[in-house]
Enzyme design. Sequence first.
Site, PDB file in Angstrom:
ATOM      1  CG  ASP A  53      -0.284  -0.063   2.578  1.00  0.00           C
ATOM      2  OD1 ASP A  53       0.872   0.322   2.656  1.00  0.00           O
ATOM      3  OD2 ASP A  53      -0.891  -0.733   3.486  1.00  0.00           O
ATOM      4  CE  LYS A  86      -4.196  -1.630   2.196  1.00  0.00           C
ATOM      5  NZ  LYS A  86      -3.776  -2.155   3.515  1.00  0.00           N
TER       6      LYS A  86
HETATM    7  C1  R5P Z   1      -1.862  -0.640   6.649  1.00  0.00           C
HETATM    8  O1  R5P Z   1      -1.948   0.602   6.542  1.00  0.00           O
HETATM    9  C2  R5P Z   1      -0.571  -1.372   7.308  1.00  0.00           C
HETATM   10  O2  R5P Z   1       0.539  -1.183   6.810  1.00  0.00           O
HETATM   11  C3  R5P Z   1      -1.260  -2.932   7.007  1.00  0.00           C
HETATM   12  O3  R5P Z   1      -0.970  -3.369   5.671  1.00  0.00           O
HETATM   13  C4  R5P Z   1      -2.217  -3.336   7.738  1.00  0.00           C
HETATM   14  O4  R5P Z   1      -2.792  -2.850   8.731  1.00  0.00           O
HETATM   15  C5  R5P Z   1      -2.580  -4.790   7.412  1.00  0.00           C
HETATM   16  O5  R5P Z   1      -3.763  -5.200   7.806  1.00  0.00           O
HETATM   17  P1  R5P Z   1      -4.527  -6.418   7.570  1.00  0.00           P
HETATM   18  O6  R5P Z   1      -3.518  -7.631   7.760  1.00  0.00           O
HETATM   19  O7  R5P Z   1      -5.368  -6.552   8.335  1.00  0.00           O
HETATM   20  O8  R5P Z   1      -4.908  -6.188   6.096  1.00  0.00           O
END
Ligand code: R5P
Length: 315
Positions: free
Chosen positions: A171, A194
């Site tokens: 992201d 994303k």
């Molecule tokens: C997003 O901002 C973070 O860097 C992570 O990508 C995110 O928190 C991961 O969350 P999950 O595993 O629930 O998609």
Amino acid sequence: MGRDHLLIFSGTAHPNLAKNICKYLGIEQGNVYIGRFPDQEVDIKVESDVRGADVFVVQPTCTPVNEHLMELLALIDCLRRASANRITAVIPYYGYARKDRKDAGRVPITAKLVANLLVTAGADRVLTVDLHADQIQGFFDIPLDHLLAGTIFIPYFQELNLPDLVVVSPDVGSIKQARAYAKRLKGDLAVVDKRRESPEKVGSLILIGDVKDKNVILVDDMISTGSSIVEASKFLKENGAKDIYICATHPVLCGQAIEKLKNAPVQRIVVSDSIPIPRKEELPNLEVISLAWYLGEAIRRIHNSDSVSYLFEYT
Ligand code: R5P
């Protein structure tokens, strides 16, 4: 015991990491009783003499987050009242960090609230690793040392020596971290843009860059529900990626994360031990790289007033 002697205490969140930090430093851990009153309030008694000591408290604020946070606050309060000279909260994983701004009306900024609570409890310094957002450093009006986990991950990937490498940020939030890895590992950089539909669900994905026939390292600060990283892995495969390696600092692994990771099209999942990992054995391709020496060395340097940034010159 002389003034300013070094002492390490651990809450109940990650005793093993605290033990390994002490091992690195060649010192005994401080004794503390941590229990619960019948109504589940936190009950603490520090059993070692801490008067005049330079104390470090190791406690990632991982799940159960509120329990671990309250323990940390009570332990700091206890050490302050027992006349420790300086108290450093060693928080390898800083929970409540995702709410670092008001992104909607009537929501809290919990990253700032927790910073206020730590300072009010009596923390003089904070030592942490890969905050969810760099700006959280500024939420503290006390010194904060922010370690970058690239220091333990980059040598690991240098050793693997993957050819045709592209480092991918899943992201836009992790681009800075991914760029630093790409630079040190001499790979290209790509980004998955994303869009989230909800905290558990990832919406549309757009690839910026090229991964066709390349080995990929997907770099993120945490794996929470696993949605982001697993969806990104599938998407990269659809775009022609060869082997995919996940590299994430904090293995939060909540909800269905383990199930999702089991079925992800990835070669290896590399994480740190900032958080203890339950059900580790269910992921045979999981590699845990310890932060113990790194945190231990940072603690030694803080104690001796030596440079800490010297430890992460890779950026
Ligand atoms: C997003 O901002 C973070 O860097 C992570 O990508 C995110 O928190 C991961 O969350 P999950 O595993 O629930 O998609």
